[in-house]
Design an enzyme around this catalytic site. Structure first.
Site, mmCIF file in Angstrom:
data_model
loop_
_atom_site.group_PDB
_atom_site.id
_atom_site.type_symbol
_atom_site.label_atom_id
_atom_site.label_comp_id
_atom_site.label_asym_id
_atom_site.label_seq_id
_atom_site.Cartn_x
_atom_site.Cartn_y
_atom_site.Cartn_z
ATOM 1 N N GLU A 155 -36.692 77.615 35.033
ATOM 2 C CA GLU A 155 -38.101 77.320 35.350
ATOM 3 C C GLU A 155 -39.029 77.482 34.154
ATOM 4 O O GLU A 155 -40.084 78.117 34.267
ATOM 5 C CB GLU A 155 -38.565 78.185 36.527
ATOM 6 C CG GLU A 155 -37.680 78.035 37.758
ATOM 7 C CD GLU A 155 -38.141 78.862 38.952
ATOM 8 O OE1 GLU A 155 -39.064 79.676 38.792
ATOM 9 O OE2 GLU A 155 -37.561 78.684 40.036
ATOM 10 N N GLU A 262 -29.237 75.309 43.872
ATOM 11 C CA GLU A 262 -29.812 76.260 44.848
ATOM 12 C C GLU A 262 -30.173 75.548 46.137
ATOM 13 O O GLU A 262 -31.244 75.750 46.706
ATOM 14 C CB GLU A 262 -31.060 76.932 44.253
ATOM 15 C CG GLU A 262 -30.793 77.601 42.919
ATOM 16 C CD GLU A 262 -32.000 78.348 42.344
ATOM 17 O OE1 GLU A 262 -32.954 78.642 43.094
ATOM 18 O OE2 GLU A 262 -31.981 78.623 41.135
HETATM 19 C C1 XIL Z 1 -34.627 84.393 44.646
HETATM 20 C C2 XIL Z 1 -33.711 85.190 45.547
HETATM 21 O O1 XIL Z 1 -33.164 84.324 46.515
HETATM 22 C C3 XIL Z 1 -34.493 86.282 46.201
HETATM 23 O O2 XIL Z 1 -33.645 87.087 47.000
HETATM 24 C C4 XIL Z 1 -35.182 87.136 45.141
HETATM 25 O O3 XIL Z 1 -36.009 88.091 45.769
HETATM 26 C C5 XIL Z 1 -36.019 86.277 44.228
HETATM 27 O O4 XIL Z 1 -35.229 85.234 43.691
HETATM 28 N N1 XIL Z 1 -35.442 79.986 42.282
HETATM 29 C C6 XIL Z 1 -34.474 80.687 41.601
HETATM 30 C C7 XIL Z 1 -33.795 81.835 42.229
HETATM 31 O O5 XIL Z 1 -34.085 80.263 40.502
HETATM 32 O O6 XIL Z 1 -33.403 82.815 41.309
HETATM 33 C C8 XIL Z 1 -34.652 82.441 43.306
HETATM 34 O O7 XIL Z 1 -33.887 83.433 43.966
HETATM 35 C C9 XIL Z 1 -35.132 81.387 44.267
HETATM 36 C C10 XIL Z 1 -35.965 80.371 43.552
#
Ligand code: XIL
Length: 382
Positions: A155, A262
Site C-alpha cells: 500500500e 487478500e
Molecule cells: C489486517 C488483518 O486482517 C487484521 O487482523 C489486522 O488487525 C490489520 O491488518 N490489507 C492488508 C492486510 O494488506 O495486512 C490487512 O490485514 C487487511 C488490509
C-alpha cells in the site's frame, strides 16, 4: 456422481438456508486441483487459529499456501528496535512446512504496521536506510530459502494514484525507500520472489496505472521485483472481471507474476441465499480471471472461515458488519456456494469433471454488468 452430489448439497443449502455436515470427497479439494496445475490456493492465518483443530484440518486439506495475517508484519516482529520476536511467525512457518504449504510473507513495509520507533524516530536519511536494511536483513535472512514470496512494500501509493503515500519510511528516507526495501530483501534472500502489494489496483484505474508505472520503472532499471499482489477486497458485484484480466495481462507482459493476495467478497446486512449465490458467481469470475493467465500464480483468501474474518472487526468503521460472510467456508467450516464455484473453476481448468453443470454455472454467474469499485478505506482503517 461427485458433481451431482455437490449440486444436491448446494440445492439443499439454498432450500433450507442451513449449514450441515458435508461428506466431502477427500480427493476433491481446492488444493488437490491446484497442485495439478502448479497453482497456489492460499489463506491468511493467525497463529491462534492453529489452536482450532477444525481450522487446522480445513487449512491443510484445502490450501497449499499460507499468508501470515498479522504475525509477519514489521510492527509485530520488531516492536522495539533490534529486539525481534519471531515466536508467532516461527509457528506459522513450522505449520506450513509440516503440511507442505508455501508461505507468502506479508509484509516487510506497511504504513499501518510500522514500529513506533520508526514512526517517532528522528534519524538522518543514512541512519534510516541502515535501520531499514538491518530490519529486512534480519527478517528475510532468518527464513532464507524457506519463504518463496515476500510482499516487500504494501500500500505505498495514494488512493488517487497521484503520488506515493506519506509513510514513516518515506518521511525519513525519501521516495526511494521502496526500491531500497526491494534491494535489501533481494540481498537477504536472492531466491525469494519480491512483490509490491496494494488494494483498489485490481482493474484498470489511475491507481493501478500508478502501480504499473512504478513496477515498469523497477523492471526497466533492474530493481529486483518479481510480482504484483492485487489484494481483491471486494463488495459483491464490485469488480469488472475483464478489466482485471487486462491488468493481469499488462503486468504479465512485464515479466511479472500476479497473485490475488487478500480475496474476500463482502456485503451489507445478513447473508441471504441470494447474496451467497451472487458471491459465488463473483468468486467464480475472479478465480477464472486468475486461471486464464499463466502470469497469475496464486489465489489467496483473507482467511479460511467467515468466523474469523477481519471484516467483522470493530475497527473497520463503515465496513464493519458483524453478519458479513465474505469467505469460502462458513462459521462452522462448511463449504459455501462460493467454495463450489471456486472449485468448479479449478476443476474446469485442470480438465477434471466440472463440479457444476453448464446450466448451474450460467445461473450462478448470471449476465449482470459489473462496475469497478475502489474501496476508499480498506487497508488503512487501522
Ligand atoms: C489486517 C488483518 O486482517 C487484521 O487482523 C489486522 O488487525 C490489520 O491488518 N490489507 C492488508 C492486510 O494488506 O495486512 C490487512 O490485514 C487487511 C488490509
Amino acid at each position: 456422481m461427485v458433481r451431482k452430489t455437490l449440486f444436491c448439497i448446494i440445492a439443499l443449502m439454498l432450500m433450507f438456508g442451513a449449514s450441515f455436515t458435508v461428506a466431502q470427497d477427500s480427493e476433491l479439494s481446492l488444493r488437490a486441483l491446484a497442485e495439478r496445475d502448479n497453482f497456489y490456493v492460499g489463506a491468511a492465518v493467525y497463529t491462534t487459529h492453529l489452536n482450532d483443530p477444525i481450522h487446522v484440518e480445513t487449512l491443510a486439506r484445502e490450501f497449499n499456501m499460507l499468508t501470515p495475517e498479522q504475525q509477519a508484519k514489521h510492527c509485530e516482529l520488531e516492536a522495539r528496535q533490534g529486539q525481534f520476536d519471531f515466536r508467532g511467525f516461527d509457528r506459522l512457518v513450522a505449520f506450513a512446512e509440516e503440511h507442505n504449504m508455501a508461505i507468502h510473507g506479508h509484509a516487510l513495509v506497511w504504513h499501518s504496521c510500522t514500529p513506533q520507533w520508526v514512526e517517532n524516530g528522528d534519524y538522518t536519511r543514512d541512519e534510516a536506510i541502515g535501520l531499514l536494511r538491518d530490519s529486512i536483513m534480519t527478517i528475510v535472512g532468518r527464513y532464507k530459502g524457506r519463504i518463496p514470496i515476500w510482499d516487500v512494500v504494501n500500500e505505498g501509493i495514494t488512493d488517487s494514484g497521484a503520488a506515493l503515500r506519506d509513510t514513516p519510511w518515506r518521511r525519513l528516507i525519501g521516495d526511494d525507500y521502496i526500491e531500497l526495501a526491494f534491494q535489501f530483501a533481494h540481498e537477504a534472500d536472492p531466491d525469494a520472489l519480491l512483490f509490491y502489494n496494494d488494494y483498489g489496483t485490481e482493474g484498470i484505474n489511475p491507481k493501478s496505472d500508478a502501480v504499473y508505472e512504478l513496477v515498469s520503472d523497477f523492471v526497466a532499471r533492474g530493481i529486483p521485483i518479481h510480482g504484483v499482489g492485487l489484494q481483491s477486497h471486494f463488495t459483491i458485484g464490485g469488480f469488472d472481471a475483464n478489466q482485471i484480466a487486462r491488468n493481469v495481462e499488462r503486468l504479465g507482459e512485464l515479466g511479472l507474476q500476479v497473485q490475488f493476495t487478500e480475496v474476500d467478497i463482502r456485503h451489507s446486512g445478513e447473508a441471504t441465499d441470494n447474496i451467497l449465490q451472487r458471491q459465488a458467481g463473483d468468486y467464480y469470475r475472479l478465480m477464472d480471471v486468475c486461471l486464464a493467465n499463466d502470469a497469475c500464480t496464486a489465489f489467496i483468501t483473507w482467511g479460511v472461515t467467515d468466523k474469523y474474518t477481519w471484516l467483522r472487526g470493530a475497527n473497520l468503521g463503515f465496513y464493519n458488519n458483524p453478519s458479513v460472510q465474505p469467505l469460502l467456508f462458513d462459521d462452522n467450516y462448511q463449504p459455501k456456494p462460493a467454495y463450489f464455484a471456486a472449485l468448479d473453476s479449478l476443476a474446469r481448468k485442470v480438465g477434471e469433471t466440472p463440479v457444476l453443470s453448464d446450466d448451474e454455472l450460467t445461473a450462478m454467474i448470471g449476465g449482470t454488468a459489473q462496475t469497478v469499485e475502489i474501496p476508499p478505506q480498506i487497508g488503512r482503517a487501522h
